[in-house]
Motif scaffolding. Structure first.
Motif, PDB file in Angstrom:
ATOM      1  N   LEU A  27       0.827  -1.204   0.000  1.00 54.97           N
ATOM      2  CA  LEU A  27       0.000   0.000   0.000  1.00 54.97           C
ATOM      3  C   LEU A  27       0.863   1.255   0.000  1.00 54.97           C
ATOM      4  N   ALA A  28       1.944   1.240   0.738  1.00 57.13           N
ATOM      5  CA  ALA A  28       2.866   2.380   0.730  1.00 57.13           C
ATOM      6  C   ALA A  28       3.417   2.595  -0.685  1.00 57.13           C
ATOM      7  N   PHE A  29       3.739   1.503  -1.369  1.00 57.30           N
ATOM      8  CA  PHE A  29       4.224   1.599  -2.745  1.00 57.30           C
ATOM      9  C   PHE A  29       3.140   2.172  -3.658  1.00 57.30           C
ATOM     10  N   LEU A  30       1.902   1.682  -3.499  1.00 58.26           N
ATOM     11  CA  LEU A  30       0.795   2.175  -4.317  1.00 58.26           C
ATOM     12  C   LEU A  30       0.576   3.665  -4.095  1.00 58.26           C
ATOM     13  N   ILE A  31       0.581   4.095  -2.848  1.00 57.88           N
ATOM     14  CA  ILE A  31       0.358   5.508  -2.542  1.00 57.88           C
ATOM     15  C   ILE A  31       1.445   6.372  -3.177  1.00 57.88           C
ATOM     16  N   SER A  32       2.684   5.948  -3.034  1.00 48.68           N
ATOM     17  CA  SER A  32       3.772   6.768  -3.562  1.00 48.68           C
ATOM     18  C   SER A  32       3.839   6.751  -5.090  1.00 48.68           C
ATOM     19  N   ASN A  33       3.203   5.770  -5.727  1.00 54.40           N
ATOM     20  CA  ASN A  33       3.232   5.673  -7.187  1.00 54.40           C
ATOM     21  C   ASN A  33       1.854   5.805  -7.819  1.00 54.40           C
ATOM     22  N   PHE A  34       0.897   6.299  -7.078  1.00 55.92           N
ATOM     23  CA  PHE A  34      -0.480   6.374  -7.573  1.00 55.92           C
ATOM     24  C   PHE A  34      -0.580   7.209  -8.844  1.00 55.92           C
ATOM     25  N   HIS A  35       0.175   8.279  -8.900  1.00 57.53           N
ATOM     26  CA  HIS A  35       0.151   9.140 -10.087  1.00 57.53           C
ATOM     27  C   HIS A  35       0.619   8.407 -11.346  1.00 57.53           C
ATOM     28  N   SER A  36       1.431   7.376 -11.177  1.00 60.20           N
ATOM     29  CA  SER A  36       1.886   6.590 -12.322  1.00 60.20           C
ATOM     30  C   SER A  36       0.853   5.544 -12.729  1.00 60.20           C
ATOM     31  N   VAL A  37       0.135   5.034 -11.753  1.00 60.49           N
ATOM     32  CA  VAL A  37      -0.857   3.992 -12.011  1.00 60.49           C
ATOM     33  C   VAL A  37      -2.129   4.593 -12.599  1.00 60.49           C
ATOM     34  N   VAL A  38      -2.571   5.705 -12.029  1.00 62.48           N
ATOM     35  CA  VAL A  38      -3.730   6.429 -12.548  1.00 62.48           C
ATOM     36  C   VAL A  38      -3.171   7.655 -13.251  1.00 62.48           C
ATOM     37  N   ASN A  39      -3.037   7.559 -14.563  1.00 65.80           N
ATOM     38  CA  ASN A  39      -2.359   8.624 -15.290  1.00 65.80           C
ATOM     39  C   ASN A  39      -3.292   9.735 -15.769  1.00 65.80           C
ATOM     40  N   ILE A  40      -4.576   9.638 -15.435  1.00 63.94           N
ATOM     41  CA  ILE A  40      -5.531  10.681 -15.804  1.00 63.94           C
ATOM     42  C   ILE A  40      -5.761  11.572 -14.589  1.00 63.94           C
ATOM     43  N   LEU A  42      -7.932  14.119 -12.616  1.00 58.51           N
ATOM     44  CA  LEU A  42      -9.361  14.420 -12.568  1.00 58.51           C
ATOM     45  C   LEU A  42      -9.615  15.885 -12.892  1.00 58.51           C
ATOM     46  N   ASP A  43     -10.563  16.104 -13.802  1.00 57.51           N
ATOM     47  CA  ASP A  43     -11.019  17.465 -14.073  1.00 57.51           C
ATOM     48  C   ASP A  43     -12.525  17.412 -14.366  1.00 57.51           C
ATOM     49  N   ALA A  44     -13.103  18.522 -14.736  1.00 52.02           N
ATOM     50  CA  ALA A  44     -14.546  18.619 -14.918  1.00 52.02           C
ATOM     51  C   ALA A  44     -15.067  17.788 -16.087  1.00 52.02           C
ATOM     52  N   SER A  45     -14.198  17.367 -16.993  1.00 47.77           N
ATOM     53  CA  SER A  45     -14.664  16.679 -18.196  1.00 47.77           C
ATOM     54  C   SER A  45     -14.370  15.178 -18.244  1.00 47.77           C
ATOM     55  N   ASN A  46     -13.644  14.629 -17.276  1.00 44.51           N
ATOM     56  CA  ASN A  46     -13.212  13.235 -17.416  1.00 44.51           C
ATOM     57  C   ASN A  46     -13.517  12.352 -16.207  1.00 44.51           C
ATOM     58  N   TYR A  47     -14.515  12.701 -15.429  1.00 41.56           N
ATOM     59  CA  TYR A  47     -14.798  11.947 -14.194  1.00 41.56           C
ATOM     60  C   TYR A  47     -14.985  10.455 -14.461  1.00 41.56           C
ATOM     61  N   LEU A  48     -15.795  10.091 -15.449  1.00 38.49           N
ATOM     62  CA  LEU A  48     -16.097   8.671 -15.673  1.00 38.49           C
ATOM     63  C   LEU A  48     -14.841   7.866 -16.012  1.00 38.49           C
ATOM     64  N   LEU A  49     -14.003   8.380 -16.862  1.00 40.75           N
ATOM     65  CA  LEU A  49     -12.768   7.678 -17.214  1.00 40.75           C
ATOM     66  C   LEU A  49     -11.833   7.591 -16.007  1.00 40.75           C
ATOM     67  N   TRP A  50     -11.696   8.684 -15.264  1.00 44.28           N
ATOM     68  CA  TRP A  50     -10.863   8.706 -14.059  1.00 44.28           C
ATOM     69  C   TRP A  50     -11.385   7.702 -13.035  1.00 44.28           C
ATOM     70  N   ARG A  51     -12.705   7.687 -12.848  1.00 47.76           N
ATOM     71  CA  ARG A  51     -13.329   6.778 -11.878  1.00 47.76           C
ATOM     72  C   ARG A  51     -13.030   5.319 -12.216  1.00 47.76           C
ATOM     73  N   VAL A  52     -13.132   4.963 -13.484  1.00 48.97           N
ATOM     74  CA  VAL A  52     -12.845   3.587 -13.909  1.00 48.97           C
ATOM     75  C   VAL A  52     -11.406   3.218 -13.565  1.00 48.97           C
ATOM     76  N   GLN A  53     -10.465   4.107 -13.840  1.00 52.54           N
ATOM     77  CA  GLN A  53      -9.058   3.817 -13.528  1.00 52.54           C
ATOM     78  C   GLN A  53      -8.848   3.651 -12.025  1.00 52.54           C
ATOM     79  N   VAL A  54      -9.391   4.571 -11.237  1.00 48.51           N
ATOM     80  CA  VAL A  54      -9.208   4.501  -9.782  1.00 48.51           C
ATOM     81  C   VAL A  54      -9.868   3.242  -9.228  1.00 48.51           C
ATOM     82  N   LYS A  55     -11.078   2.954  -9.664  1.00 47.93           N
ATOM     83  CA  LYS A  55     -11.789   1.763  -9.181  1.00 47.93           C
ATOM     84  C   LYS A  55     -10.997   0.497  -9.500  1.00 47.93           C
TER      85      LYS A  55
END
Length: 98
Positions: A27-40, A42-55
């Motif tokens: 989990l520590a590794f995931l937290i420190s590298n989350f920006h690499s794993v979820v490369n989108i 979040l902004d006002a136009s891409n919630y659904l795509l961002w949500r799928v990646q995070v989920k």
């Protein structure tokens, strides 16, 4: 997700009780590298795509149950063998991971 420093602070706060509770290395590794794993980002136009990646990341790492409620919150305190009320190590771990 929080940064590694925030995770360390949470871990330190929880480890001050009678049981040592630490952040799992994966989990520590995931937290420190989350920006690499979820490369989108979040902004006002891409919630659904961002949500799928995070989920998908949370499901893959066994953490989605903390969001959907399927990981049950254990009691904060339990009785020890002498009948004393003590902090529940399972609750401390749940709090850290949640």
């Amino acid at each position: 997700m929080a940064s590694t420093n925030a995770a360390s602070t949470s871990s330190n706060a929880l480890s001050s009780s009678s049981s040592l509770v630490t952040l799992p290395p994966s989990l520590a590794f995931l937290i420190s590298n989350f920006h690499s794993v979820v490369n989108i980002k979040l902004d006002a136009s891409n919630y659904l795509l961002w949500r799928v990646q995070v989920k998908n990341v949370l499901i893959t790492n066994g953490l989605y149950g903390y969001l959907d409620g399927s990981v049950v919150i254990p009691p904060a305190q339990i009785q020890d063998t002498n009948g004393n009320t003590v902090p529940n190590p399972d609750f401390l771990s749940w709090t850290l991971l949640d």
